[in-house]
Design a protein around this motif. Sequence first.
Motif, PDB file in Angstrom:
ATOM      1  N   LYS A 114      41.936  40.692  37.525  1.00 39.52           N
ATOM      2  CA  LYS A 114      42.316  41.910  36.280  1.00 39.52           C
ATOM      3  C   LYS A 114      42.190  43.263  36.688  1.00 39.52           C
ATOM      4  CE  LYS A 114      42.623  38.971  32.681  1.00 39.52           C
ATOM      5  NZ  LYS A 114      43.621  39.259  31.568  1.00 39.52           N
ATOM      6  N   CYS A 115      41.587  43.643  37.413  1.00 38.43           N
ATOM      7  CA  CYS A 115      41.073  45.157  37.913  1.00 38.43           C
ATOM      8  C   CYS A 115      41.974  45.565  38.978  1.00 38.43           C
ATOM      9  CB  CYS A 115      39.790  45.418  38.081  1.00 38.43           C
ATOM     10  SG  CYS A 115      38.829  45.313  36.421  1.00 38.43           S
ATOM     11  N   LEU A 116      42.467  46.824  39.255  1.00 37.67           N
ATOM     12  CA  LEU A 116      42.860  47.264  40.434  1.00 37.67           C
ATOM     13  C   LEU A 116      41.796  47.205  41.425  1.00 37.67           C
ATOM     14  CD1 LEU A 116      45.229  48.973  41.939  1.00 37.67           C
ATOM     15  CD2 LEU A 116      44.052  50.996  41.051  1.00 37.67           C
ATOM     16  N   PRO A 117      42.344  46.661  42.854  1.00 32.32           N
ATOM     17  CA  PRO A 117      41.594  46.471  43.878  1.00 32.32           C
ATOM     18  C   PRO A 117      42.096  47.750  44.875  1.00 32.32           C
ATOM     19  CG  PRO A 117      43.179  45.012  44.127  1.00 32.32           C
ATOM     20  CD  PRO A 117      43.503  45.519  42.882  1.00 32.32           C
ATOM     21  N   PRO A 118      41.052  48.532  45.538  1.00 27.85           N
ATOM     22  CA  PRO A 118      41.638  49.326  46.615  1.00 27.85           C
ATOM     23  C   PRO A 118      42.596  48.726  47.348  1.00 27.85           C
ATOM     24  CG  PRO A 118      39.389  49.737  46.462  1.00 27.85           C
ATOM     25  CD  PRO A 118      39.731  48.430  45.438  1.00 27.85           C
ATOM     26  N   ALA A 119      43.686  49.532  47.996  1.00 31.40           N
ATOM     27  CA  ALA A 119      44.635  49.233  48.680  1.00 31.40           C
ATOM     28  C   ALA A 119      45.376  47.891  48.405  1.00 31.40           C
ATOM     29  CB  ALA A 119      44.243  49.095  50.329  1.00 31.40           C
ATOM     30  N   ASN A 120      45.018  47.527  47.225  1.00 25.23           N
ATOM     31  CA  ASN A 120      45.874  46.264  46.557  1.00 25.23           C
ATOM     32  C   ASN A 120      45.052  45.031  47.200  1.00 25.23           C
ATOM     33  OD1 ASN A 120      47.754  47.447  44.741  1.00 25.23           O
ATOM     34  ND2 ASN A 120      48.955  47.880  46.368  1.00 25.23           N
ATOM     35  N   LYS A 121      43.974  45.204  47.795  1.00 21.52           N
ATOM     36  CA  LYS A 121      43.541  43.848  48.332  1.00 21.52           C
ATOM     37  C   LYS A 121      42.047  43.568  48.014  1.00 21.52           C
ATOM     38  CE  LYS A 121      45.802  44.733  52.795  1.00 21.52           C
ATOM     39  NZ  LYS A 121      45.816  45.029  54.263  1.00 21.52           N
ATOM     40  N   PRO A 122      42.113  42.526  46.920  1.00 19.27           N
ATOM     41  CA  PRO A 122      40.723  42.282  46.450  1.00 19.27           C
ATOM     42  C   PRO A 122      40.119  41.171  47.277  1.00 19.27           C
ATOM     43  CG  PRO A 122      42.525  40.710  45.515  1.00 19.27           C
ATOM     44  CD  PRO A 122      43.093  41.767  46.309  1.00 19.27           C
ATOM     45  N   THR A 123      38.824  41.575  47.288  1.00 17.47           N
ATOM     46  CA  THR A 123      37.842  40.593  48.497  1.00 17.47           C
ATOM     47  C   THR A 123      37.884  39.218  47.908  1.00 17.47           C
ATOM     48  OG1 THR A 123      35.855  41.021  47.331  1.00 17.47           O
ATOM     49  CG2 THR A 123      36.333  42.652  48.729  1.00 17.47           C
ATOM     50  N   PRO A 124      37.511  38.175  48.858  1.00 20.94           N
ATOM     51  CA  PRO A 124      37.465  36.744  48.205  1.00 20.94           C
ATOM     52  C   PRO A 124      36.467  36.734  47.066  1.00 20.94           C
ATOM     53  CG  PRO A 124      37.487  36.897  50.704  1.00 20.94           C
ATOM     54  CD  PRO A 124      37.294  38.280  50.206  1.00 20.94           C
ATOM     55  N   GLU A 125      35.282  37.515  47.263  1.00 17.72           N
ATOM     56  CA  GLU A 125      34.463  37.331  46.089  1.00 17.72           C
ATOM     57  C   GLU A 125      34.773  37.832  44.819  1.00 17.72           C
ATOM     58  OE1 GLU A 125      30.747  36.705  44.189  1.00 17.72           O
ATOM     59  OE2 GLU A 125      31.398  36.002  46.032  1.00 17.72           O
ATOM     60  N   GLU A 126      35.565  39.005  44.894  1.00 16.23           N
ATOM     61  CA  GLU A 126      36.261  39.453  43.589  1.00 16.23           C
ATOM     62  C   GLU A 126      37.207  38.577  43.038  1.00 16.23           C
ATOM     63  OE1 GLU A 126      35.687  44.231  45.239  1.00 16.23           O
ATOM     64  OE2 GLU A 126      37.514  43.138  45.388  1.00 16.23           O
ATOM     65  N   ILE A 127      37.895  37.800  43.855  1.00 17.24           N
ATOM     66  CA  ILE A 127      38.744  36.913  43.355  1.00 17.24           C
ATOM     67  C   ILE A 127      38.080  35.593  42.524  1.00 17.24           C
ATOM     68  CG2 ILE A 127      40.604  35.273  44.021  1.00 17.24           C
ATOM     69  CD1 ILE A 127      41.346  37.181  46.307  1.00 17.24           C
ATOM     70  N   ARG A 128      37.074  35.309  43.471  1.00 16.42           N
ATOM     71  CA  ARG A 128      36.135  34.167  42.660  1.00 16.42           C
ATOM     72  C   ARG A 128      35.657  34.516  41.526  1.00 16.42           C
ATOM     73  NH1 ARG A 128      34.790  33.247  48.332  1.00 16.42           N
ATOM     74  NH2 ARG A 128      32.834  34.866  48.026  1.00 16.42           N
ATOM     75  N   THR A 129      35.111  35.830  41.372  1.00 15.17           N
ATOM     76  CA  THR A 129      34.240  36.462  40.336  1.00 15.17           C
ATOM     77  C   THR A 129      35.339  36.377  39.059  1.00 15.17           C
ATOM     78  OG1 THR A 129      32.697  37.595  41.488  1.00 15.17           O
ATOM     79  CG2 THR A 129      33.246  38.376  39.377  1.00 15.17           C
ATOM     80  N   CYS A 130      36.415  36.807  39.257  1.00 16.37           N
ATOM     81  CA  CYS A 130      37.622  37.024  38.334  1.00 16.37           C
ATOM     82  C   CYS A 130      38.211  35.717  37.727  1.00 16.37           C
ATOM     83  CB  CYS A 130      38.608  38.040  38.697  1.00 16.37           C
ATOM     84  SG  CYS A 130      39.218  39.114  37.440  1.00 16.37           S
ATOM     85  N   ARG A 131      38.120  34.585  38.616  1.00 19.22           N
ATOM     86  CA  ARG A 131      38.608  33.399  38.189  1.00 19.22           C
ATOM     87  C   ARG A 131      38.277  32.879  36.912  1.00 19.22           C
ATOM     88  NH1 ARG A 131      38.060  30.443  42.934  1.00 19.22           N
ATOM     89  NH2 ARG A 131      39.459  31.642  43.677  1.00 19.22           N
ATOM     90  N   THR A 132      37.200  33.190  36.484  1.00 17.32           N
ATOM     91  CA  THR A 132      36.601  32.714  35.230  1.00 17.32           C
ATOM     92  C   THR A 132      37.493  33.108  34.045  1.00 17.32           C
ATOM     93  OG1 THR A 132      34.986  34.585  34.901  1.00 17.32           O
ATOM     94  CG2 THR A 132      34.112  32.568  35.823  1.00 17.32           C
ATOM     95  N   PHE A 133      38.081  34.414  34.289  1.00 15.77           N
ATOM     96  CA  PHE A 133      38.840  34.950  33.132  1.00 15.77           C
ATOM     97  C   PHE A 133      40.404  34.232  33.355  1.00 15.77           C
ATOM     98  CE2 PHE A 133      36.098  38.530  33.980  1.00 15.77           C
ATOM     99  CZ  PHE A 133      35.538  38.625  32.642  1.00 15.77           C
ATOM    100  N   LEU A 134      40.751  33.996  34.586  1.00 16.11           N
ATOM    101  CA  LEU A 134      42.014  33.259  34.800  1.00 16.11           C
ATOM    102  C   LEU A 134      41.868  31.664  34.021  1.00 16.11           C
ATOM    103  CD1 LEU A 134      44.820  33.289  36.158  1.00 16.11           C
ATOM    104  CD2 LEU A 134      43.731  32.159  37.953  1.00 16.11           C
ATOM    105  N   GLU A 135      40.651  31.045  34.545  1.00 15.37           N
ATOM    106  CA  GLU A 135      40.538  29.784  33.732  1.00 15.37           C
ATOM    107  C   GLU A 135      40.426  29.855  32.305  1.00 15.37           C
ATOM    108  OE1 GLU A 135      38.111  28.139  37.580  1.00 15.37           O
ATOM    109  OE2 GLU A 135      36.673  28.946  35.731  1.00 15.37           O
ATOM    110  N   ALA A 136      39.750  30.785  31.641  1.00 25.79           N
ATOM    111  CA  ALA A 136      39.756  30.860  30.358  1.00 25.79           C
ATOM    112  C   ALA A 136      41.177  31.052  29.531  1.00 25.79           C
ATOM    113  CB  ALA A 136      38.723  31.841  29.783  1.00 25.79           C
ATOM    114  N   GLN A 137      41.986  31.957  30.105  1.00 29.29           N
ATOM    115  CA  GLN A 137      43.400  32.134  29.837  1.00 29.29           C
ATOM    116  C   GLN A 137      44.156  30.938  29.996  1.00 29.29           C
ATOM    117  OE1 GLN A 137      44.505  36.129  31.303  1.00 29.29           O
ATOM    118  NE2 GLN A 137      43.519  36.879  29.477  1.00 29.29           N
ATOM    119  N   ALA A 138      44.093  30.259  30.978  1.00 30.73           N
ATOM    120  CA  ALA A 138      44.912  29.155  30.929  1.00 30.73           C
ATOM    121  C   ALA A 138      44.476  27.850  30.093  1.00 30.73           C
ATOM    122  CB  ALA A 138      44.759  28.639  32.645  1.00 30.73           C
ATOM    123  N   ALA A 139      43.222  28.092  29.764  1.00 29.87           N
ATOM    124  CA  ALA A 139      42.586  27.249  28.935  1.00 29.87           C
ATOM    125  C   ALA A 139      43.311  27.305  27.409  1.00 29.87           C
ATOM    126  CB  ALA A 139      41.311  26.757  28.890  1.00 29.87           C
TER     127      ALA A 139
END
Length: 222
Positions: A114-139
Amino acid sequence: MYFAPSPLPETEPPRDCPRCPRLVAFREELRAEYPDWWNAPVNAFGDPNAWLAIIGLAPGKHGANRTGRPFTGDYAGQLLYDTLGKYGLATGEFEARADDTLQLNGAVIINAVKCLPPANKPTPEEIRTCRTFLEAQAADLPNARVFVALGQIAHQSAVKMLGGRLPKAKFGHLAEHVMPDGRILLDSYHCSRYNQNTGRLTTEMFEAVFARALELRDAAKA
């Protein structure tokens, strides 16, 4: 500045979401430098009754992070919204700003991050953390049976969100994956400036993804 409201307001993170310290620090830095920009988690955009959900990577610095609407204000958005318009999934005029007349019909855009990552590269942990929002939106999209992932990171998040397994669902342009519950994931190279300029992704290649999505929708109705 006008910012487009979310079609899925109950699933959005707070404007000052504290979950990812690196992204929070970058957000605060940009708020100081560009106080009239959106500089916050970017909302979903489109039709809450969509049959097609498009999953992007993350906001671009001068695109969605500035304007507050996915793929708005940077190079990638022109190809995406032109393509959606060609296939009847968008109406109005795309003018690369959140207060233009563009609307999506039957489609919605949600991001893996959801948020801008430096150099357009989120870390694996940031991707995992944000997946809860992706899951909620798909649901919260009960009619979405076809998903298009733009790029490999979006693909990986989408497979996990949809209950699939990555070893059995490898990323590839125009690759098609049937998820355990019958929903279908289509892959596309990301419509970034780099991919377009290098020829990795052509207009014809990108359009083929959405043409296939429409075929899948029509087959399900038959």
